[in-house]
Write a protein that holds these residues in place. Structure first.
Motif, PDB file in Angstrom:
ATOM      1  N   ASN A 114       0.870  -1.156   0.000  1.00  0.00           N
ATOM      2  CA  ASN A 114       0.000   0.000   0.000  1.00  0.00           C
ATOM      3  C   ASN A 114       0.915   1.216   0.000  1.00  0.00           C
ATOM      4  N   ASP A 115       0.397   2.377   0.246  1.00  0.00           N
ATOM      5  CA  ASP A 115       1.187   3.611   0.201  1.00  0.00           C
ATOM      6  C   ASP A 115       2.516   3.484   0.941  1.00  0.00           C
ATOM      7  N   GLN A 116       2.470   3.281   2.238  1.00  0.00           N
ATOM      8  CA  GLN A 116       3.698   3.159   3.022  1.00  0.00           C
ATOM      9  C   GLN A 116       3.810   1.788   3.688  1.00  0.00           C
ATOM     10  N   HIS A 117       2.843   0.926   3.499  1.00  0.00           N
ATOM     11  CA  HIS A 117       2.789  -0.319   4.250  1.00  0.00           C
ATOM     12  C   HIS A 117       2.989  -1.540   3.357  1.00  0.00           C
ATOM     13  N   LYS A 118       3.525  -2.568   3.971  1.00  0.00           N
ATOM     14  CA  LYS A 118       3.679  -3.864   3.319  1.00  0.00           C
ATOM     15  C   LYS A 118       2.878  -4.872   4.137  1.00  0.00           C
ATOM     16  N   PHE A 119       2.035  -5.648   3.471  1.00  0.00           N
ATOM     17  CA  PHE A 119       1.218  -6.653   4.132  1.00  0.00           C
ATOM     18  C   PHE A 119       1.693  -8.023   3.670  1.00  0.00           C
ATOM     19  N   SER A 120       2.011  -8.894   4.621  1.00  0.00           N
ATOM     20  CA  SER A 120       2.490 -10.232   4.298  1.00  0.00           C
ATOM     21  C   SER A 120       1.525 -11.276   4.841  1.00  0.00           C
ATOM     22  N   PHE A 121       1.150 -12.199   3.983  1.00  0.00           N
ATOM     23  CA  PHE A 121       0.259 -13.288   4.360  1.00  0.00           C
ATOM     24  C   PHE A 121       1.039 -14.593   4.237  1.00  0.00           C
ATOM     25  N   ALA A 122       0.998 -15.413   5.279  1.00  0.00           N
ATOM     26  CA  ALA A 122       1.745 -16.670   5.298  1.00  0.00           C
ATOM     27  C   ALA A 122       1.201 -17.624   4.242  1.00  0.00           C
ATOM     28  N   SER A 123       2.106 -18.449   3.691  1.00  0.00           N
ATOM     29  CA  SER A 123       1.743 -19.346   2.614  1.00  0.00           C
ATOM     30  C   SER A 123       2.453 -20.683   2.783  1.00  0.00           C
ATOM     31  N   LYS A 134      -2.708  -8.611  10.884  1.00  0.00           N
ATOM     32  CA  LYS A 134      -2.963  -7.581  11.897  1.00  0.00           C
ATOM     33  C   LYS A 134      -1.926  -6.492  11.764  1.00  0.00           C
ATOM     34  N   MET A 135      -2.406  -5.314  11.413  1.00  0.00           N
ATOM     35  CA  MET A 135      -1.528  -4.159  11.260  1.00  0.00           C
ATOM     36  C   MET A 135      -1.569  -3.355  12.550  1.00  0.00           C
ATOM     37  N   ARG A 136      -0.397  -3.043  13.073  1.00  0.00           N
ATOM     38  CA  ARG A 136      -0.286  -2.261  14.304  1.00  0.00           C
ATOM     39  C   ARG A 136       0.093  -0.838  13.942  1.00  0.00           C
ATOM     40  N   TYR A 137      -0.616   0.090  14.521  1.00  0.00           N
ATOM     41  CA  TYR A 137      -0.262   1.491  14.306  1.00  0.00           C
ATOM     42  C   TYR A 137      -0.444   2.252  15.616  1.00  0.00           C
ATOM     43  N   LYS A 138       0.314   3.327  15.735  1.00  0.00           N
ATOM     44  CA  LYS A 138       0.256   4.156  16.938  1.00  0.00           C
ATOM     45  C   LYS A 138      -0.520   5.422  16.634  1.00  0.00           C
ATOM     46  N   GLN A 139      -1.248   5.846  17.621  1.00  0.00           N
ATOM     47  CA  GLN A 139      -2.023   7.075  17.480  1.00  0.00           C
ATOM     48  C   GLN A 139      -1.682   7.972  18.657  1.00  0.00           C
ATOM     49  N   PHE A 143      -4.829  -1.804  16.577  1.00  0.00           N
ATOM     50  CA  PHE A 143      -4.647  -2.864  15.600  1.00  0.00           C
ATOM     51  C   PHE A 143      -5.790  -2.817  14.597  1.00  0.00           C
ATOM     52  N   LYS A 144      -5.455  -3.081  13.358  1.00  0.00           N
ATOM     53  CA  LYS A 144      -6.447  -3.150  12.298  1.00  0.00           C
ATOM     54  C   LYS A 144      -6.223  -4.458  11.551  1.00  0.00           C
ATOM     55  N   THR A 145      -7.285  -5.214  11.325  1.00  0.00           N
ATOM     56  CA  THR A 145      -7.176  -6.482  10.634  1.00  0.00           C
ATOM     57  C   THR A 145      -7.481  -6.285   9.158  1.00  0.00           C
ATOM     58  N   LEU A 146      -6.547  -6.726   8.330  1.00  0.00           N
ATOM     59  CA  LEU A 146      -6.721  -6.668   6.880  1.00  0.00           C
ATOM     60  C   LEU A 146      -6.871  -8.090   6.362  1.00  0.00           C
ATOM     61  N   ASN A 147      -7.728  -8.264   5.360  1.00  0.00           N
ATOM     62  CA  ASN A 147      -8.001  -9.581   4.811  1.00  0.00           C
ATOM     63  C   ASN A 147      -7.454  -9.710   3.397  1.00  0.00           C
ATOM     64  N   LEU A 148      -6.937 -10.889   3.086  1.00  0.00           N
ATOM     65  CA  LEU A 148      -6.497 -11.187   1.734  1.00  0.00           C
ATOM     66  C   LEU A 148      -7.698 -11.229   0.789  1.00  0.00           C
ATOM     67  N   VAL A 149      -8.770 -11.877   1.238  1.00  0.00           N
ATOM     68  CA  VAL A 149     -10.026 -11.930   0.486  1.00  0.00           C
ATOM     69  C   VAL A 149     -11.108 -11.356   1.401  1.00  0.00           C
ATOM     70  N   PRO A 150     -11.473 -10.092   1.223  1.00  0.00           N
ATOM     71  CA  PRO A 150     -12.427  -9.454   2.137  1.00  0.00           C
ATOM     72  C   PRO A 150     -13.831 -10.064   2.124  1.00  0.00           C
ATOM     73  N   GLU A 151     -14.188 -10.759   1.055  1.00  0.00           N
ATOM     74  CA  GLU A 151     -15.537 -11.354   0.978  1.00  0.00           C
ATOM     75  C   GLU A 151     -15.727 -12.487   1.987  1.00  0.00           C
ATOM     76  N   VAL A 152     -14.650 -13.107   2.414  1.00  0.00           N
ATOM     77  CA  VAL A 152     -14.714 -14.145   3.457  1.00  0.00           C
ATOM     78  C   VAL A 152     -13.874 -13.689   4.648  1.00  0.00           C
ATOM     79  N   LYS A 153     -14.241 -12.525   5.181  1.00  0.00           N
ATOM     80  CA  LYS A 153     -13.425 -11.907   6.228  1.00  0.00           C
ATOM     81  C   LYS A 153     -13.435 -12.684   7.541  1.00  0.00           C
ATOM     82  N   ASN A 154     -14.422 -13.531   7.766  1.00  0.00           N
ATOM     83  CA  ASN A 154     -14.450 -14.310   9.003  1.00  0.00           C
ATOM     84  C   ASN A 154     -13.542 -15.529   8.951  1.00  0.00           C
ATOM     85  N   ALA A 155     -13.133 -15.936   7.761  1.00  0.00           N
ATOM     86  CA  ALA A 155     -12.248 -17.098   7.623  1.00  0.00           C
ATOM     87  C   ALA A 155     -10.828 -16.704   8.002  1.00  0.00           C
TER      88      ALA A 155
END
Length: 162
Positions: free
Chosen positions: A52-61, A81-86, A102-114
């Motif tokens: 993303n703009d300044q962030h890198k998101f890594s999903f285990a595989s 889980k992205m950690r940010y300070k406010q 903390f903010k949770t980001l999903n690889l596939v947002p349509e199945v966000k509970n998985a």
């Protein structure tokens, strides 16, 4: 001379099956349990990275290529889980206190509970998902495992990473 315009009417065909897994295990433990109960040989693969703009998101595989049946299994983490300070400015006792969020980001947002996704690619046209689901549901740590209809997912391009 008239301009030549090519129109792509047919959308890209996604030839894989997807199983959603609800489980609170760590990814390496889940891969071990799937190997044990479903008789696969999932091994750690390179993380799936999104930027993303300044962030890198890594999903285990984790990946297993069955050479005899021409099938590829990929276990993916669906949550990051992205950690940010406010910094909160105020005139009270806790002025300029840093708070961690903390903010949770999903690889596939349509199945966000998985928590995890099991992607099954088959070159022979036979998908083993129906035979695999009972083995996955036998794992005590998995709450539920079910098939996801890939045609209803809008962000299926996130699952194409090779």
């Amino acid at each position: 001379m008239a301009a030549l315009k090519l129109v792509l009417d047919d959308a890209f065909d996604y030839d894989f099956s997807l199983i959603a897994l609800h489980c609170s295990l760590e990814s390496y433990r889940l891969a071990f349990m799937i190997n044990k109960y479903a008789h696969l040989r999932l091994k750690r693969a390179k993380d799936i990275d999104f930027y993303n703009d300044q962030h890198k998101f890594s999903f285990a595989s984790y990946k297993f290529e069955d050479q005899k049946k021409y099938q590829t299994y990929t276990l993916l983490s669906n949550k990051y889980k992205m950690r940010y300070k406010q910094v909160q400015l105020g005139s009270d006792l806790f002025a300029e206190a840093d708070s961690e969020h903390f903010k949770t980001l999903n690889l596939v947002p349509e199945v966000k509970n998985a928590d995890f996704l099991l992607k099954i690619e088959s070159d022979n046209g036979i998908s083993p998902k129906l035979a695999l689901l009972p083995h996955l549901n036998l794992i005590p740590q998995i709450i539920t495992a079910y098939e996801v209809d890939v045609s209803t997912i809008k962000s299926k391009q996130n699952l194409i990473f090779e």
